[in-house]
Design a protein around this motif. Structure first.
Motif, short mmCIF file in Angstrom:
data_model
loop_
_atom_site.label_atom_id
_atom_site.label_comp_id
_atom_site.label_asym_id
_atom_site.label_seq_id
_atom_site.Cartn_x
_atom_site.Cartn_y
_atom_site.Cartn_z
N TRP A 37 50.27 37.46 30.86
CA TRP A 37 50.46 38.18 32.12
C TRP A 37 49.12 38.64 32.65
CZ3 TRP A 37 55.13 38.64 34.69
CH2 TRP A 37 56.23 38.09 34.00
N GLU A 38 49.04 38.82 33.98
CA GLU A 38 47.78 39.21 34.61
C GLU A 38 48.06 40.04 35.85
OE1 GLU A 38 45.72 35.87 36.35
OE2 GLU A 38 47.27 35.64 37.88
N PHE A 39 46.99 40.67 36.34
CA PHE A 39 47.03 41.24 37.68
C PHE A 39 46.57 40.12 38.61
CE2 PHE A 39 46.07 44.68 34.68
CZ PHE A 39 47.18 45.48 34.90
N PRO A 40 47.24 39.92 39.73
CA PRO A 40 46.88 38.78 40.58
C PRO A 40 45.41 38.82 41.01
CG PRO A 40 48.64 40.12 41.58
CD PRO A 40 48.35 40.70 40.25
N GLY A 41 44.84 37.66 41.20
CA GLY A 41 43.44 37.57 41.60
C GLY A 41 42.89 36.21 41.25
N GLY A 42 41.61 36.01 41.49
CA GLY A 42 41.00 34.74 41.15
C GLY A 42 39.51 34.72 41.41
N LYS A 43 38.94 33.55 41.17
CA LYS A 43 37.49 33.39 41.20
C LYS A 43 36.92 33.49 42.62
CE LYS A 43 38.01 29.42 38.88
NZ LYS A 43 39.31 29.47 38.19
N ARG A 56 41.75 37.12 49.98
CA ARG A 56 42.17 35.71 49.99
C ARG A 56 43.10 35.40 48.82
NH1 ARG A 56 40.44 32.05 47.04
NH2 ARG A 56 38.42 33.00 46.54
N GLU A 57 42.70 35.82 47.61
CA GLU A 57 43.50 35.50 46.41
C GLU A 57 44.88 36.15 46.47
OE1 GLU A 57 43.15 33.53 43.80
OE2 GLU A 57 41.15 32.77 44.24
N LEU A 58 44.95 37.40 46.95
CA LEU A 58 46.26 38.07 46.98
C LEU A 58 47.16 37.44 48.05
CD1 LEU A 58 45.50 41.83 46.20
CD2 LEU A 58 46.02 39.95 44.68
N GLU A 60 46.95 34.14 48.84
CA GLU A 60 47.32 32.83 48.29
C GLU A 60 48.34 32.93 47.15
OE1 GLU A 60 42.93 30.74 48.99
OE2 GLU A 60 43.67 31.04 46.95
N GLU A 61 48.16 33.94 46.27
CA GLU A 61 48.98 33.98 45.05
C GLU A 61 50.28 34.74 45.23
OE1 GLU A 61 46.70 35.26 41.65
OE2 GLU A 61 45.40 33.50 41.72
N VAL A 62 50.25 35.87 45.97
CA VAL A 62 51.47 36.69 46.08
C VAL A 62 51.85 37.01 47.53
CG1 VAL A 62 51.40 37.65 43.75
CG2 VAL A 62 50.11 38.79 45.55
#
Ligand code: 8DG
Ligand code: MG
Length: 312
Positions: A37-43, A56-58, A60-62
Protein backbone atom coordinates in the motif's frame (compact mmCIF):
# COMPACT_ATOMS: atom_id res chain seq x y z
CA UNK A 1 15.82 1.76 -15.21
CA UNK A 2 17.09 4.31 -12.70
CA UNK A 3 20.87 4.65 -12.47
CA UNK A 4 22.21 2.91 -9.36
CA UNK A 5 23.63 6.13 -7.93
CA UNK A 6 20.87 8.53 -8.80
CA UNK A 7 18.12 9.37 -6.35
CA UNK A 8 14.54 9.04 -7.58
CA UNK A 9 12.61 12.11 -6.40
CA UNK A 10 8.97 11.22 -5.69
CA UNK A 11 6.06 13.57 -4.91
CA UNK A 12 3.67 11.93 -2.42
CA UNK A 13 0.32 13.15 -1.09
CA UNK A 14 -1.29 12.43 2.28
CA UNK A 15 -4.79 13.30 1.05
CA UNK A 16 -7.46 13.86 3.73
CA UNK A 17 -11.20 14.14 3.25
CA UNK A 18 -13.54 16.34 5.32
CA UNK A 19 -13.90 13.55 7.91
CA UNK A 20 -10.10 13.36 8.34
CA UNK A 21 -9.76 10.00 6.58
CA UNK A 22 -6.63 9.38 4.52
CA UNK A 23 -6.46 8.03 0.97
CA UNK A 24 -4.29 4.96 0.32
CA UNK A 25 -3.85 2.80 -2.77
CA UNK A 26 -2.21 -0.48 -3.61
CA UNK A 27 0.84 -0.50 -5.86
CA UNK A 28 0.63 -2.65 -8.99
CA UNK A 29 2.12 -6.13 -8.51
CA UNK A 30 4.80 -5.63 -11.19
CA UNK A 31 5.90 -2.18 -9.93
CA UNK A 32 8.84 -1.44 -7.62
CA UNK A 33 7.62 -2.37 -4.09
CA UNK A 34 4.64 -3.96 -5.88
CA UNK A 35 1.58 -5.17 -3.96
CA UNK A 36 2.28 -2.90 -0.99
CA UNK A 37 0.00 0.00 0.00
CA UNK A 38 1.10 3.59 -0.61
CA UNK A 39 0.07 7.19 -0.50
CA UNK A 40 -0.67 8.23 -4.08
CA UNK A 41 2.12 9.98 -5.95
CA UNK A 42 4.93 9.40 -8.37
CA UNK A 43 8.24 10.42 -9.88
CA UNK A 44 9.05 13.97 -10.89
CA UNK A 45 9.59 14.43 -14.61
CA UNK A 46 12.96 15.99 -15.55
CA UNK A 47 12.96 19.66 -14.49
CA UNK A 48 9.46 19.44 -13.03
CA UNK A 49 8.84 21.32 -9.72
CA UNK A 50 7.72 19.00 -6.91
CA UNK A 51 4.32 20.65 -6.34
CA UNK A 52 3.55 20.46 -10.03
CA UNK A 53 4.43 16.75 -9.99
CA UNK A 54 2.18 16.22 -6.96
CA UNK A 55 -0.77 17.90 -8.70
CA UNK A 56 -0.16 15.90 -11.89
CA UNK A 57 0.29 12.53 -10.15
CA UNK A 58 -2.83 12.92 -7.97
CA UNK A 59 -4.86 13.81 -11.06
CA UNK A 60 -3.47 10.85 -13.04
CA UNK A 61 -3.69 8.24 -10.27
CA UNK A 62 -6.80 9.17 -8.24
CA UNK A 63 -8.53 11.83 -10.35
CA UNK A 64 -8.56 14.72 -7.86
CA UNK A 65 -7.60 18.36 -8.43
CA UNK A 66 -5.31 19.60 -5.65
CA UNK A 67 -6.21 23.12 -4.48
CA UNK A 68 -3.49 23.52 -1.82
CA UNK A 69 -0.76 21.42 -0.19
CA UNK A 70 1.61 21.92 2.76
CA UNK A 71 4.94 20.11 3.23
CA UNK A 72 4.69 17.21 5.73
CA UNK A 73 8.01 15.32 5.69
CA UNK A 74 10.93 14.33 3.45
CA UNK A 75 12.29 10.77 3.64
CA UNK A 76 15.53 9.49 2.10
CA UNK A 77 15.58 5.72 1.69
CA UNK A 78 17.86 3.22 0.01
CA UNK A 79 16.02 0.07 -1.15
CA UNK A 80 19.23 -1.50 -2.43
CA UNK A 81 17.87 -1.59 -5.99
CA UNK A 82 16.79 2.07 -5.87
CA UNK A 83 17.37 5.20 -3.76
CA UNK A 84 14.35 7.43 -3.28
CA UNK A 85 13.59 10.85 -1.86
CA UNK A 86 9.94 10.80 -0.84
CA UNK A 87 8.74 14.41 -0.76
CA UNK A 88 5.50 14.13 1.21
CA UNK A 89 2.77 16.80 1.30
CA UNK A 90 -0.47 17.19 3.25
CA UNK A 91 -3.38 17.67 0.88
CA UNK A 92 -6.48 18.86 2.75
CA UNK A 93 -7.96 20.92 0.00
CA UNK A 94 -8.97 19.38 -3.34
CA UNK A 95 -11.92 19.05 -5.70
CA UNK A 96 -13.38 16.02 -7.44
CA UNK A 97 -14.07 12.58 -6.03
CA UNK A 98 -11.13 10.22 -5.63
CA UNK A 99 -11.29 7.13 -7.85
CA UNK A 100 -8.71 4.48 -8.78
CA UNK A 101 -7.79 5.70 -12.30
CA UNK A 102 -5.22 2.93 -12.86
CA UNK A 103 -7.41 0.04 -11.70
CA UNK A 104 -5.60 -0.12 -8.37
CA UNK A 105 -7.27 -1.01 -5.05
CA UNK A 106 -8.01 2.22 -3.16
CA UNK A 107 -9.40 3.01 0.32
CA UNK A 108 -10.12 5.88 2.69
CA UNK A 109 -8.88 4.96 6.20
CA UNK A 110 -8.57 6.61 9.61
CA UNK A 111 -5.04 7.56 10.62
CA UNK A 112 -5.16 4.91 13.35
CA UNK A 113 -5.82 2.17 10.77
CA UNK A 114 -2.70 2.91 8.69
CA UNK A 115 -0.59 0.48 10.70
CA UNK A 116 -2.95 -2.37 9.65
CA UNK A 117 -1.69 -2.14 6.04
CA UNK A 118 1.63 -3.30 4.59
CA UNK A 119 3.55 -0.27 3.28
CA UNK A 120 7.08 -0.02 1.84
CA UNK A 121 9.83 0.26 4.50
CA UNK A 122 10.37 3.97 3.80
CA UNK A 123 6.79 4.73 4.86
CA UNK A 124 7.14 4.09 8.59
CA UNK A 125 8.02 7.72 9.48
CA UNK A 126 5.43 8.99 6.98
CA UNK A 127 2.74 7.07 8.83
CA UNK A 128 3.95 8.53 12.15
CA UNK A 129 3.86 12.01 10.58
CA UNK A 130 0.33 11.42 9.27
CA UNK A 131 -0.85 10.34 12.74
CA UNK A 132 0.83 13.19 14.62
CA UNK A 133 -0.71 16.64 15.08
CA UNK A 134 1.12 19.90 14.31
CA UNK A 135 1.44 21.00 17.96
CA UNK A 136 3.21 19.30 20.88
CA UNK A 137 2.81 21.04 24.25
CA UNK A 138 5.30 20.65 27.09
CA UNK A 139 3.53 20.81 30.45
CA UNK A 140 5.53 22.54 33.18
CA UNK A 141 4.69 24.54 36.28
CA UNK A 142 6.12 25.36 39.73
CA UNK A 143 3.41 23.50 41.68
CA UNK A 144 0.44 21.15 41.27
CA UNK A 145 -2.10 23.93 40.99
CA UNK A 146 -0.32 25.80 38.21
CA UNK A 147 0.28 22.53 36.35
CA UNK A 148 -3.44 21.77 36.35
CA UNK A 149 -4.24 25.34 35.23
CA UNK A 150 -1.65 25.12 32.44
CA UNK A 151 -2.98 21.71 31.41
CA UNK A 152 -6.48 23.15 31.03
CA UNK A 153 -5.14 26.09 29.02
CA UNK A 154 -3.29 23.74 26.67
CA UNK A 155 -6.47 21.69 26.19
CA UNK A 156 -8.54 24.86 25.60
CA UNK A 157 -6.06 25.82 22.90
CA UNK A 158 -6.97 22.64 21.01
CA UNK A 159 -3.66 20.82 21.51
CA UNK A 160 -3.96 17.01 21.21
CA UNK A 161 -0.43 15.87 22.20
CA UNK A 162 1.34 16.78 25.41
CA UNK A 163 4.55 15.98 27.29
CA UNK A 164 4.28 15.79 31.08
CA UNK A 165 7.63 17.25 32.20
CA UNK A 166 6.86 18.94 35.54
CA UNK A 167 10.55 19.09 36.52
CA UNK A 168 10.04 21.54 39.37
CA UNK A 169 7.45 19.48 41.28
CA UNK A 170 8.35 17.83 44.58
CA UNK A 171 9.17 14.16 43.94
CA UNK A 172 6.39 13.04 46.26
CA UNK A 173 3.78 14.97 44.22
CA UNK A 174 4.75 13.86 40.72
CA UNK A 175 2.80 10.60 40.43
CA UNK A 176 -0.33 12.12 41.89
CA UNK A 177 -0.24 15.15 39.59
CA UNK A 178 0.45 12.91 36.59
CA UNK A 179 -2.69 10.94 37.38
CA UNK A 180 -4.78 14.13 37.51
CA UNK A 181 -3.27 15.29 34.21
CA UNK A 182 -4.00 11.91 32.58
CA UNK A 183 -7.61 12.06 33.70
CA UNK A 184 -8.09 15.61 32.43
CA UNK A 185 -6.43 14.76 29.11
CA UNK A 186 -8.40 11.55 28.63
CA UNK A 187 -11.67 13.52 28.76
CA UNK A 188 -10.48 15.64 25.83
CA UNK A 189 -8.76 12.89 23.78
CA UNK A 190 -5.35 14.43 24.44
CA UNK A 191 -2.44 11.97 24.34
CA UNK A 192 0.21 12.22 27.06
CA UNK A 193 3.90 11.32 26.87
CA UNK A 194 5.72 11.27 30.21
CA UNK A 195 9.29 12.53 30.49
CA UNK A 196 11.48 9.49 31.22
CA UNK A 197 13.68 11.40 33.70
CA UNK A 198 10.73 11.63 36.13
CA UNK A 199 10.89 7.85 36.62
CA UNK A 200 7.12 7.44 37.13
CA UNK A 201 4.61 4.65 36.57
CA UNK A 202 3.48 5.44 33.03
CA UNK A 203 1.22 2.46 32.37
CA UNK A 204 -1.79 4.77 31.89
CA UNK A 205 0.05 7.20 29.58
CA UNK A 206 0.30 6.98 25.79
CA UNK A 207 4.03 7.38 25.55
CA UNK A 208 7.49 8.12 26.83
CA UNK A 209 9.55 11.23 26.11
CA UNK A 210 13.32 10.73 26.37
CA UNK A 211 15.65 13.58 27.31
CA UNK A 212 18.74 13.62 25.08
CA UNK A 213 20.72 12.05 27.91
CA UNK A 214 18.17 9.25 28.37
CA UNK A 215 18.10 8.75 24.59
CA UNK A 216 21.87 8.27 24.32
CA UNK A 217 21.84 5.66 27.08
CA UNK A 218 19.42 3.44 25.12
CA UNK A 219 20.26 1.11 22.26
CA UNK A 220 16.68 0.13 21.51
CA UNK A 221 13.19 1.51 21.74
CA UNK A 222 11.53 0.97 25.13
CA UNK A 223 8.89 -1.74 24.68
CA UNK A 224 5.14 -1.46 25.06
CA UNK A 225 4.74 2.24 24.29
CA UNK A 226 2.40 3.70 21.70
CA UNK A 227 4.66 6.77 21.30
CA UNK A 228 8.38 7.12 21.96
CA UNK A 229 9.82 10.61 21.44
CA UNK A 230 13.24 12.16 22.07
CA UNK A 231 14.72 15.61 22.74
CA UNK A 232 17.57 16.35 20.31
CA UNK A 233 20.00 19.22 19.76
CA UNK A 234 22.26 17.97 16.96
CA UNK A 235 22.74 15.43 14.17
CA UNK A 236 24.18 12.73 16.46
CA UNK A 237 21.13 12.76 18.72
CA UNK A 238 18.72 12.79 15.76
CA UNK A 239 20.57 9.81 14.25
CA UNK A 240 20.32 7.95 17.55
CA UNK A 241 16.58 8.68 17.82
CA UNK A 242 16.14 7.15 14.37
CA UNK A 243 18.40 4.19 15.18
CA UNK A 244 16.46 3.13 18.29
CA UNK A 245 13.13 3.47 16.45
CA UNK A 246 11.72 6.58 18.11
CA UNK A 247 8.49 7.82 16.51
CA UNK A 248 9.46 11.48 16.51
CA UNK A 249 11.94 14.02 17.84
CA UNK A 250 11.96 17.56 19.17
CA UNK A 251 14.89 19.68 17.95
CA UNK A 252 15.95 22.72 20.00
CA UNK A 253 16.59 25.56 20.43
CA UNK A 254 15.55 27.06 17.12
CA UNK A 255 15.34 30.63 18.45
CA UNK A 256 16.79 32.31 21.58
CA UNK A 257 14.76 31.27 24.62
CA UNK A 258 14.53 32.45 28.21
CA UNK A 259 14.65 28.86 29.55
CA UNK A 260 18.11 28.20 27.95
CA UNK A 261 19.78 31.64 27.70
CA UNK A 262 23.30 30.19 27.33
CA UNK A 263 22.57 27.76 24.48
CA UNK A 264 23.23 29.24 21.02
CA UNK A 265 20.09 28.91 18.88
CA UNK A 266 20.21 26.79 15.70
CA UNK A 267 18.26 29.24 13.53
CA UNK A 268 15.89 28.02 10.78
CA UNK A 269 18.67 27.45 8.23
CA UNK A 270 20.62 25.00 10.40
CA UNK A 271 17.37 23.45 11.67
CA UNK A 272 16.33 22.75 8.11
CA UNK A 273 19.76 21.26 7.21
CA UNK A 274 19.58 18.90 10.21
CA UNK A 275 16.12 17.74 9.12
CA UNK A 276 17.40 16.78 5.65
CA UNK A 277 18.87 13.57 7.08
CA UNK A 278 16.57 13.06 10.09
CA UNK A 279 14.05 10.73 8.36
CA UNK A 280 11.76 11.28 11.33
CA UNK A 281 8.96 13.70 12.15
CA UNK A 282 10.61 16.57 14.08
CA UNK A 283 8.96 19.35 16.08
CA UNK A 284 10.68 22.74 16.28
CA UNK A 285 11.22 24.00 19.85
CA UNK A 286 12.67 27.13 21.42
CA UNK A 287 11.38 30.68 21.38
CA UNK A 288 8.48 29.85 19.03
CA UNK A 289 4.73 30.43 19.03
CA UNK A 290 1.77 28.93 17.21
CA UNK A 291 2.07 31.68 14.58
CA UNK A 292 5.42 30.15 13.50
CA UNK A 293 3.76 26.95 12.23
CA UNK A 294 3.90 27.70 8.51
CA UNK A 295 7.55 28.77 8.79
CA UNK A 296 8.39 25.57 10.71
CA UNK A 297 6.63 23.36 8.13
CA UNK A 298 8.46 25.09 5.30
CA UNK A 299 11.71 24.29 7.13
CA UNK A 300 10.67 20.62 7.14
CA UNK A 301 9.18 20.35 10.64
CA UNK A 302 6.16 18.34 11.74
CA UNK A 303 5.11 21.39 13.72
CA UNK A 304 5.77 23.46 16.84
CA UNK A 305 6.61 22.28 20.37
CA UNK A 306 6.65 24.64 23.31
CA UNK A 307 5.97 25.40 26.94
CA UNK A 308 4.61 28.95 26.89
CA UNK A 309 3.49 28.80 23.23
CA UNK A 310 0.26 27.03 24.22
CA UNK A 311 -0.53 28.99 27.39
CA UNK A 312 -1.60 32.19 25.61
N1 8DG B 1 3.79 7.07 -4.56
C1 8DG B 1 4.46 6.51 -3.58
N2 8DG B 1 5.69 5.95 -3.80
C2 8DG B 1 6.31 5.39 -2.77
C3 8DG B 1 5.75 5.36 -1.46
N3 8DG B 1 6.62 4.73 -0.62
C4 8DG B 1 7.69 4.36 -1.36
O1 8DG B 1 8.67 3.78 -0.95
N4 8DG B 1 7.51 4.74 -2.68
C5 8DG B 1 8.49 4.50 -3.73
C6 8DG B 1 8.11 3.35 -4.63
C7 8DG B 1 8.71 3.77 -5.96
O2 8DG B 1 10.06 3.36 -5.97
C8 8DG B 1 8.66 5.28 -5.92
C9 8DG B 1 7.41 5.84 -6.58
O3 8DG B 1 7.45 5.62 -7.92
P1 8DG B 1 6.15 5.23 -8.78
O4 8DG B 1 6.40 3.90 -9.37
O5 8DG B 1 4.90 5.40 -8.00
O6 8DG B 1 6.23 6.35 -9.84
P2 8DG B 1 5.12 6.79 -10.87
O7 8DG B 1 3.81 6.94 -10.18
O8 8DG B 1 5.72 7.95 -11.57
O9 8DG B 1 4.94 5.48 -11.77
P3 8DG B 1 5.35 5.09 -13.23
O10 8DG B 1 4.86 6.20 -14.12
O11 8DG B 1 6.83 4.95 -13.20
O12 8DG B 1 4.64 3.80 -13.39
O13 8DG B 1 8.62 5.65 -4.55
C10 8DG B 1 4.46 5.95 -1.24
O14 8DG B 1 3.90 5.98 -0.14
N5 8DG B 1 3.86 6.51 -2.33
MG1 MG C 1 2.87 6.26 -8.51
Amino acid sequence: MAHRNSVVHVAVGVVRDAAGRILIAQRAQHAHQGGLWEFPGGKLEPGEPVLQALVRELREEVGIRVAAAEPLIKIHHDYGDRRVLLDVWNVNSFSGEARPCEGQAMQWVNAGQLSDFAFPAANLPIIAAARLPAYYAILEGPDAESIMTNCQRIIDNGVKLLQFRAKALAASDKQNVLEQVLQQCRQHAVEVLVNADLDLDISQAQGLHLSSRALLRLDRRPAGMRWVAASCHNAVELQHALAIGADFAVLAPVMPTASHPDTPPLGWQRFSELLESANLPVFALGGLGRQDLALAQTAGAQGIAGISAFLV
